[in-house]
Design an enzyme around this catalytic site. Structure first.
Site, PDB file in Angstrom:
ATOM      1  N   ILE A 122       9.131 -18.627 -25.060  1.00 22.16           N
ATOM      2  CA  ILE A 122       9.018 -19.419 -26.297  1.00 22.16           C
ATOM      3  C   ILE A 122       7.971 -18.757 -27.194  1.00 22.16           C
ATOM      4  O   ILE A 122       6.864 -18.461 -26.739  1.00 22.16           O
ATOM      5  CB  ILE A 122       8.617 -20.871 -25.973  1.00 22.16           C
ATOM      6  N   GLU A 168       5.555 -20.633 -20.170  1.00 22.20           N
ATOM      7  CA  GLU A 168       6.592 -20.852 -21.184  1.00 22.20           C
ATOM      8  C   GLU A 168       7.675 -19.785 -21.070  1.00 22.20           C
ATOM      9  O   GLU A 168       8.390 -19.500 -22.002  1.00 22.20           O
ATOM     10  CB  GLU A 168       5.990 -20.873 -22.589  1.00 22.20           C
TER      11      GLU A 168
END
Ligand code: C2E
Length: 351
Positions: free
Chosen positions: A220, A262
């Site tokens: 991300i 992430e």
């Protein structure tokens, strides 16, 4: 090292270690939840172990200890301890059930042989019966013995039924434990351990049938900035959202996992580079086009984007080398401005 911590916990230093754990957690602003306590206990008991090093890395990077982070560390570094406890418990239940079945069988065996003796006595005694009363006594003895054996057989059958049910329950429970140990608690995707196992199995399968195997890593963009702006609870929701999109795309035989904070990873067996790239771009578009809202305030969160890199396995290539190439491709996506997908073979050709 885990054993060393367990030993310390039952020795003279146990209370000072526990106190140090609480002090250090307080100093680092970490809530003393049971999971955090267990994590920090193992970290301070073995600072140079894999968990210790990871916690030190997170502290140095000023990463916050959210519940999601703790759950992930626990799933990553503590499951074997939990698993072995569950397995020990399961072993105890199995021992108990086996002992009670063995006991019931031995009782049934004894009563069968007693019944055999009764029949032999009756057959010898029948010669000596002189009147109806004698015959009546003999028949009563035989009837009583038969009833006793029937009752004992019925009890054995019941015992076997109960044990079969207990063992089936145990099997279901162990299956659940196994699934939990392989699942990331926040996103419900496979965790890193499950992913690593799946990847090495996929490499072996590819060696056997020489079909293509592609690995993608997905990250991300600016997640830390997002977390700092909107808070960790919202950050966790974003992780759940990205995971939900990946889960929809990763239908069997594809596989998706949460690989780290992430970072996510996907395995695509038997697919061309073109289909993999199209799938990753579809994920990327879907995520970038969704307007997420902060649930508590309804604030618009702005666009979340992802970057991805993927690599097709070369003949005989190790899982770690494949991962390294996919990571390098991800890095290029990041360097070239994020929100894009890069194929490792583009880099290979450039090199
Ligand atoms: P969740 O909150 O448990 O939601 C699960 C699914 O329920 C969502 O899957 C979506 O299909 C549906 N859903 C829940 N709330 C709403 C809503 O207000 N409107 C609509 N149209 N559908 C809703 P989805 O979209 O794949 O999201 C998966 C997870 O990602 C969500 O789990 C949540 O944790 C996170 N997420 C997705 N969108 C947002 C968002 O706009 N804001 C926040 N804070 N989290 C979101």
């Amino acid at each position: 090292m885990r054993a060393q911590v367990e030993t310390t916990l039952r020795g003279p230093e146990s209370y000072s270690l526990a106190r140090r754990v609480v002090d250090e957690m307080q100093a680092a602003n970490v809530w003393p939840t049971p999971v955090n306590f267990e994590l920090w206990l193992h970290y301070l008991g073995d600072p140079e172990g894999p968990l210790g090093r990871e916690i030190q890395r997170l502290l140095a990077a000023d990463e916050p200890f959210t519940d999601a982070m703790s759950d992930m560390l626990a799933a990553e570094y503590l499951p074997r301890g939990r698993l072995s406890e569950e397995i020990r418990d399961a072993g105890r239940v199995l021992d108990r059930e086996l002992a009670s079945v063995a006991d019931a069988i031995s009782k049934a065996h004894q009563s069968q042989s007693a019944y055999g003796d009764t029949l032999a006595d009756a057959s010898a005694g029948i010669e000596r019966v002189e009147n109806p009363d004698g015959l009546k006594t003999l028949v009563t003895t035989l009837t009583t013995a038969t009833l006793k054996v029937q009752n004992e057989n019925a009890a054995l059958e019941k015992k076997l039924e109960t044990s079969t049910r207990e063992v089936a329950k145990l099997r279901e429970h162990l299956e659940q434990v196994r699934r939990d140990a392989m699942t990331d608690a926040l996103t419900n995707l496979a965790n890193r351990k499950a992913f690593d196992e799946h990847l090495s199995a996929a490499c072996e399968a590819e060696d056997a049938d020489s079909k293509a195997l592609t690995l993608a890593v997905i990250d991300i963009d600016h997640f830390k900035r997002f977390n700092d702006t909107w808070g960790h609870q919202t950050g966790d929701q974003v992780l759940r959202y990205v995971a939900s999109v990946l889960a929809r795309v990763a239908r069997h035989p594809r596989m998706a996992a949460r690989y780290g904070g992430e970072e996510f990873a996907m395995i695509f067996p038997s697919e061309s580079a073109g289909t993999v790239e199209a799938a990753l771009n579809a994920v990327r578009h879907e995520i970038a086009s969704r307007a997420l809202r902060r649930r508590s305030t309804n604030d618009e969160l702005g666009a979340v984007t992802i970057s991805a890199g993927f690599a097709q396995r070369k003949r005989g290539e190790s899982a770690s080398a494949l991962l390294e190439r996919a990571d390098a491709a991800l890095y290029v996506s990041k360097r070239n401005g994020r929100n894009q997908v890069t194929a490792a073979d583009v880099l290979d050709k450039a090199a």
